[in-house]
Design an enzyme around this catalytic site. Structure first.
Site, short mmCIF file in Angstrom:
data_model
loop_
_atom_site.label_atom_id
_atom_site.label_comp_id
_atom_site.label_asym_id
_atom_site.label_seq_id
_atom_site.Cartn_x
_atom_site.Cartn_y
_atom_site.Cartn_z
N TYR A 1 0.84 -1.20 0.00
CA TYR A 1 0.00 0.00 0.00
C TYR A 1 0.88 1.26 0.00
O TYR A 1 0.66 2.18 -0.78
CB TYR A 1 -0.94 -0.02 1.21
CG TYR A 1 -1.74 1.24 1.36
CD1 TYR A 1 -2.72 1.57 0.43
CD2 TYR A 1 -1.49 2.12 2.41
CE1 TYR A 1 -3.44 2.75 0.55
CE2 TYR A 1 -2.22 3.30 2.54
CZ TYR A 1 -3.19 3.61 1.61
OH TYR A 1 -3.90 4.78 1.73
N GLU B 1 -11.81 5.43 4.24
CA GLU B 1 -11.42 6.40 5.26
C GLU B 1 -12.54 6.61 6.28
O GLU B 1 -12.29 6.76 7.47
CB GLU B 1 -11.03 7.75 4.64
CG GLU B 1 -9.83 7.71 3.71
CD GLU B 1 -8.51 7.34 4.36
OE1 GLU B 1 -8.43 7.25 5.59
OE2 GLU B 1 -7.55 7.11 3.60
N TRP C 1 -5.59 2.02 10.25
CA TRP C 1 -5.67 1.77 8.80
C TRP C 1 -5.41 0.30 8.51
O TRP C 1 -5.96 -0.26 7.57
CB TRP C 1 -4.67 2.67 8.06
CG TRP C 1 -4.75 2.50 6.59
CD1 TRP C 1 -3.77 2.02 5.76
CD2 TRP C 1 -5.87 2.77 5.73
NE1 TRP C 1 -4.20 1.99 4.46
CE2 TRP C 1 -5.49 2.45 4.41
CE3 TRP C 1 -7.16 3.27 5.94
CZ2 TRP C 1 -6.35 2.59 3.32
CZ3 TRP C 1 -8.01 3.41 4.85
CH2 TRP C 1 -7.61 3.07 3.57
#
Length: 193
Positions: A17, A39, A47
């Site tokens: 990522y 988000e 995350w």
């Protein structure tokens, strides 16, 4: 071995990522919607949790197609609330459907969500020059302004911290540390070098 932002070295998923997506200027509306969804679900969580469930989210939310998500009825919402493969927060799921509807309205008004969101940075990524993770802000005056504008358009779960994370993920700001090998690469994408 190349130097990276230390948060991007925790595991293979985070590494990919960090190296392939985070901070790259994104202009595809469906991908922008995907990050909006993710988000929003991240609010109050890490995350890593969201990234671990990303593929499950893709399946559950029709590959983040805003037209399909905007049309979800109560039966579909209840299915999502019962889906153990995603984050089953009822408020966030309902906000996602609401936000898809608002997203479509923005597209109608501005031609694309990309045109709307990128106007806040004059269609050019902000190139920060942070040397340590401690310098990275959780939010800024600009993310405050974008958050307020999105709320006026009816969006939910779009607080300033969520919006700044979205700006980082979609390359509206380059928050790779200057020592990270991706900092210059991402900057070169913008400069055309």
């Amino acid at each position: 071995m190349c130097k990276r932002c230390n948060w991007g070295t925790k595991n293979e998923l985070m590494l990919r990522y960090h190296d392939e997506e985070w901070g790259v200027p994104l202009h595809d509306d469906n991908k922008l919607f995907e990050f909006f969804v993710l988000e929003g679900f991240q609010a109050g969580l890490s995350w890593q949790i969201v990234l671990n469930k990303r593929e499950n989210f893709r399946k559950a939310f029709d590959n983040f197609n805003p037209q399909k998500v905007a049309a979800y009825n109560e039966e579909k919402i209840q299915q999502l609330i019962a889906d153990k493969s995603i984050i089953r927060n009822q408020q966030k799921i309902r906000a996602c459907v609401n936000n898809a509807q608002c997203f479509l309205e923005i597209q109608k008004k501005y031609g694309s969500f990309d045109a709307y969101i990128w106007k806040f940075v004059d269609h050019q990524p902000i190139q920060n020059t942070f040397e340590t993770l401690a310098e990275l802000p959780a939010k800024t005056k600009l993310s405050d302004a974008i958050s307020a504008d999105l709320k006026q358009h009816g969006f939910k779960f779009v607080g300033s911290t969520v919006i700044y994370a979205h700006m980082q993920a979609t390359g509206m700001v380059n928050d790779h540390l200057v020592s990270c090998f991706r900092y210059k690469q991402v900057r070169a994408l913008v400069d055309g070098n």
